[in-house]
Design a protein around this motif. Structure first.
Motif, mmCIF file in Angstrom:
data_model
loop_
_atom_site.group_PDB
_atom_site.id
_atom_site.type_symbol
_atom_site.label_atom_id
_atom_site.label_comp_id
_atom_site.label_asym_id
_atom_site.label_seq_id
_atom_site.Cartn_x
_atom_site.Cartn_y
_atom_site.Cartn_z
ATOM 1 N N GLY A 491 0.823 -1.210 0.000
ATOM 2 C CA GLY A 491 0.000 0.000 0.000
ATOM 3 C C GLY A 491 0.855 1.257 0.000
ATOM 4 O O GLY A 491 1.724 1.425 0.868
ATOM 5 N N ALA A 492 0.609 2.130 -0.969
ATOM 6 C CA ALA A 492 1.405 3.355 -1.068
ATOM 7 C C ALA A 492 1.263 4.231 0.164
ATOM 8 O O ALA A 492 2.206 4.926 0.567
ATOM 9 C CB ALA A 492 0.987 4.140 -2.320
ATOM 10 N N ASP A 493 0.082 4.214 0.788
ATOM 11 C CA ASP A 493 -0.110 5.048 1.976
ATOM 12 C C ASP A 493 0.804 4.608 3.115
ATOM 13 O O ASP A 493 1.279 5.443 3.904
ATOM 14 C CB ASP A 493 -1.565 5.040 2.421
ATOM 15 C CG ASP A 493 -2.117 3.633 2.644
ATOM 16 O OD1 ASP A 493 -1.597 2.667 2.028
ATOM 17 O OD2 ASP A 493 -3.079 3.490 3.421
ATOM 18 N N ARG A 494 1.086 3.310 3.205
ATOM 19 C CA ARG A 494 1.997 2.833 4.257
ATOM 20 C C ARG A 494 3.433 3.242 3.957
ATOM 21 O O ARG A 494 4.221 3.476 4.874
ATOM 22 C CB ARG A 494 1.889 1.315 4.399
ATOM 23 C CG ARG A 494 0.513 0.863 4.869
ATOM 24 C CD ARG A 494 0.443 -0.630 5.101
ATOM 25 N NE ARG A 494 1.284 -1.060 6.205
ATOM 26 C CZ ARG A 494 1.341 -2.320 6.652
ATOM 27 N NH1 ARG A 494 0.607 -3.261 6.074
ATOM 28 N NH2 ARG A 494 2.134 -2.637 7.655
ATOM 29 N N VAL A 495 3.782 3.342 2.692
ATOM 30 C CA VAL A 495 5.119 3.808 2.321
ATOM 31 C C VAL A 495 5.271 5.280 2.688
ATOM 32 O O VAL A 495 6.295 5.692 3.248
ATOM 33 C CB VAL A 495 5.362 3.588 0.817
ATOM 34 C CG1 VAL A 495 6.724 4.145 0.412
ATOM 35 C CG2 VAL A 495 5.261 2.105 0.461
ATOM 36 N N VAL A 496 4.247 6.066 2.370
ATOM 37 C CA VAL A 496 4.289 7.493 2.701
ATOM 38 C C VAL A 496 4.367 7.682 4.216
ATOM 39 O O VAL A 496 5.143 8.514 4.718
ATOM 40 C CB VAL A 496 3.052 8.216 2.125
ATOM 41 C CG1 VAL A 496 3.003 9.664 2.619
ATOM 42 C CG2 VAL A 496 3.070 8.170 0.602
ATOM 43 N N GLU A 497 3.572 6.918 4.936
ATOM 44 C CA GLU A 497 3.590 7.024 6.400
ATOM 45 C C GLU A 497 4.948 6.651 6.960
ATOM 46 O O GLU A 497 5.428 7.279 7.912
ATOM 47 C CB GLU A 497 2.505 6.115 6.990
ATOM 48 C CG GLU A 497 2.341 6.225 8.498
ATOM 49 C CD GLU A 497 3.335 5.383 9.305
ATOM 50 O OE1 GLU A 497 3.697 5.783 10.432
ATOM 51 O OE2 GLU A 497 3.744 4.307 8.785
ATOM 52 N N MET A 498 5.591 5.671 6.369
ATOM 53 C CA MET A 498 6.920 5.261 6.831
ATOM 54 C C MET A 498 7.916 6.413 6.655
ATOM 55 O O MET A 498 8.738 6.685 7.531
ATOM 56 C CB MET A 498 7.379 4.025 6.073
ATOM 57 C CG MET A 498 8.773 3.525 6.456
ATOM 58 S SD MET A 498 8.903 2.996 8.200
ATOM 59 C CE MET A 498 7.894 1.501 8.155
ATOM 60 N N ALA A 499 7.851 7.068 5.510
ATOM 61 C CA ALA A 499 8.763 8.188 5.257
ATOM 62 C C ALA A 499 8.562 9.289 6.292
ATOM 63 O O ALA A 499 9.530 9.835 6.839
ATOM 64 C CB ALA A 499 8.543 8.731 3.850
#
Length: 703
Positions: A491-499
């Motif tokens: 999920g792209a949202d989890r990648v953004v949240e990780m950043a």
């Protein structure tokens, strides 16, 4: 007991009466005199204005390098540093008393002889030529007129020439002298008095006029400084009237002879001496860093931005800046001059100062967040630039840390770290394999060149990158389609949240909107299309180096206030944001791009393979190229240090720096790491568990 009480009453009554005579030329009404007198007598020290009991003098704050002695710059509204009386030469103490209040040690705050003398002279000449202010009364006036909590109108009222104001000074002076020793009042006076040329207090004055400490002042120097207090704006020998300063010096020397504190022949020799000024200007703010260390200005600028964000120093950014410029803080920064110098040398080898492109670089310590160096090939200056060159060669824009007009630069494939971490955290192991095609059509909607019928369809930088990949090999070779696929899995949202969790700040409005409202469809985020900065990237990768502990980037080692007390804002702000084994797994894969080998021997090719051999110790990292090689990025880290550098044109984003600069960036990062770690022991990374490396599990969160 009754006799002593009556003496005090009589002193106050006469003082009140004569003060009115001196200032108004006529006696005060009897009722008013008696009212003032008894009021003064009955007012205890504890009920004086707080400003008099604890004077709020503005004091200079000093910013030092990490050795605690090398001055970077100072911050002040008034150039002042309080010093105890024992650190002031005895001759200076004698001179100020002789110049301003020769009977200082005989009166109790109000000098009745002085009042009578001033009244006689003023009556004779028909104008106010002499005042009757004692040194204690002058101290009262100085405190009230400089109180930062008062309005400008209130400060003017504190110094206006009126009978009421003079009587109030007397009342306060009498109260002060009942509670404070003469030495304490003299010390306070010397620290608050203005000596001209921007120097407040005896320490700043000694430095400003003679480049020495007040303990080392000679007789002629002390006499000169003491003489300046009467008319500091006009008698200042640097910016004003040197002849007037000599006359005032001679006056003070004569008074010292009259009071038998200095022999006549010694005073005569002092009068004959030239002024012997050795002026020095205390630097103020970041544009005043030493010329030979102009590059420190960018770190200094970031420090002030950091300070403005700390609630410990005030409720607003403006209030925090006032606190910095008035609070008398001693600040030991994290800047390492040697590492800074080495970093600047490497940056300027990538691009000279005159080049339109920049190579902003940050060096950060994992586990504390302390920043050892911030370098960019620019001159820190507010001087004008040629038309069309907003940031060249001069700029005070924060090219390394971002903020203000600087949103940052695209980080390219360095953002693949966040996708890998999100996947590892979700339970996918390093061994997760995917047969990566040269181009992959994803489900993410996009428009423009990267669109295939409205869907994001990235391709690899080279057709040879396709085939079966794991996280190790895909991260090492920077396989775009593998990470596009991996983004779809977690999920792209989890990648953004990780950043964001690792400290990436979205300074561009468009990035911030996507992160907040469109993160689920922001598939291209994994390829670093968002603007970032070297400092943000260094902090994010340092989190992996510190086994999952993120620390806010920190510009200080210690802060002490004017009283010598430590300030807690200097402590690292760290927290565990990743499972330790997840961080270890990411570090293991990050060894592949830079020519190191993972603990499980799974690296097979990298984009900066020569770095490990050049450094000669375990290292991890990542390179990144944005679309069309508009920017190039290199991040490398060991367990002790992280370095991030980016190549970009801050004035013209369409000016692609080209792929060729990447090798120079890799070399620069290696040289900085090698120098900064020259005395540090070789440390290896802790390997991840076999479970995280090879097994699919549930979510890996916590420790």
């Amino acid at each position: 007991m009754i006799r002593a009480h009556l003496d005090k009453v009589l002193t106050v009554l006469i003082a009140g009466l004569l003060a009115g005579l001196v200032l108004a030329g006529a006696a005060l009404p009897v009722a008013l005199v008696f009212g003032i007198g008894f009021s003064a007598l009955s007012t205890p020290y504890s009920e004086l204005p707080n400003t008099l009991r604890t004077p709020p003098t503005a004091q200079r704050s000093n910013l030092y390098a990490n050795d605690g002695t090398t001055l970077i710059t100072s911050f002040y509204q008034e150039d002042r540093v309080d010093v105890p009386l024992r650190d002031v030469a005895p001759v200076m103490r004698q001179a100020i008393v002789a110049a301003e209040d020769v009977r200082y040690y005989q009166h109790s705050g109000v000098d009745l002889r002085g009042v009578a003398r001033a009244f006689t002279v003023n009556q004779r000449d028909g104008e106010t030529r002499q005042g009757a202010s004692t040194l204690t009364m002058q101290y009262v006036r100085n405190v009230l007129s400089s109180d930062p909590r008062l309005s400008e109108e209130q400060r003017r009222a504190a110094t206006e020439v009126t009978t009421a104001r003079k009587v109030q000074e007397m009342r306060y002076a009498l109260a002060l002298e009942r509670e404070l020793s003469k030495e304490e009042i003299l010390s306070r006076y010397l620290n608050i008095a203005y000596f001209g040329a921007g120097a407040y207090g005896i320490a700043a004055a000694s430095r400003r006029y003679f480049s020495k400490s007040p303990a080392d002042l000679t007789l002629p120097e002390a006499a000169l400084l003491a003489g300046l207090v009467r008319s500091p704006h006009t008698d200042d020998p640097i910016n004003g009237d040197a002849d007037a300063a000599r006359e005032r010096r001679a006056y003070v020397l004569d008074r010292l002879v009259e009071t038998a504190q200095v022999p006549p022949d010694q005073a005569a020799r002092a009068k004959a001496e030239p002024l012997n000024l050795r002026p020095s200007q205390t630097p103020n703010d970041c544009t005043a860093v030493p010329a030979e260390h102009n590059d420190w200005g960018f770190f200094c600028d970031w420090f002030t931005r950091w300070w403005s964000a700390q609630p410990a120093f005030g409720a607003t950014a403006d209030e925090r800046q006032r606190t910095l410029r008035r609070g008398g803080f001693s600040i030991v920064s994290s800047l390492d001059p040697a590492v800074q110098r080495a970093t600047v040398e490497q940056v300027q080898r990538v691009y000279p100062t005159t080049n339109a492109r920049t190579a902003p670089t940050a060096v950060l310590q994992p586990g504390t967040g302390r920043v050892l160096a911030m370098a960019v090939n620019r001159t820190y200056s507010v001087a004008a630039n040629p038309d069309g060159q907003e940031n060249r060669p001069n700029t005070v824009n924060q090219l390394v840390a971002g903020g203000g007009a600087i949103q940052g630069y695209q980080g390219g494939s360095t953002f693949k770290l966040f996708t890998m971490l999100a996947a590892l955290e979700s339970g996918m192991p390093l061994q997760t394999e995917f047969d990566a095609p040269n181009r992959l059509v994803t489900r993410y909607p996009v428009t423009g060149p990267a669109s295939c019928d409205g869907r994001w369809c990235p391709e690899n930088a080279s057709a040879s990158m396709g085939g079966r990949q794991s996280m190790w090999t895909a991260f090492g070779r920077s396989v775009n389609t593998y990470f596009a696929w991996l983004t779809e899995q977690v999920g792209a949202d989890r990648v953004v949240e990780m950043a964001e969790r690792l400290g990436i700040v979205f300074r561009a409005d468009s990035d911030a909107r996507l992160a907040r409202y469109g993160a689920k469809d922001w598939g291209p985020f994994t390829l670093g299309v968002s603007a970032t900065t070297p400092l943000d990237l260094a902090g994010a990768y340092a989190t992996v180096a510190a086994e999952g502990t993120w620390c806010a980037p920190l510009p200080v080692v210690s802060i002490t206030d004017a009283g010598g007390r430590p300030v807690s804002a200097a402590k690292p702000d760290c927290r565990q944001v990743l499972d330790t084994d997840v961080a270890r797994a990411a570090a293991d894969a990050a060894r592949c791009p830079v020519g190191d080998q993972s603990m499980y021997g799974r690296c097979d090719g990298g984009t900066a393979e020569g770095l490990r051999a050049r450094l000669g110790r375990p290292v991890a990292g990542k390179t990144g190229s944005s679309e069309g090689y508009a920017t190039e990025t290199v991040v490398a880290f060991t367990p002790q240090l992280t370095v991030a550098t980016m190549a970009a044109n801050p004035d013209e984003p369409r000016d692609a720096v080209g792929q060729a600069v990447q090798s120079r960036l890799v070399e620069a990062v290696g040289e900085v790491l090698s120098f900064a770690l020259r005395d540090e022991p070789v440390r290896d990374f802790v390997p991840p568990s076999e479970r995280t490396a090879f097994e699919v599990t549930g979510a890996r969160t916590g420790n």
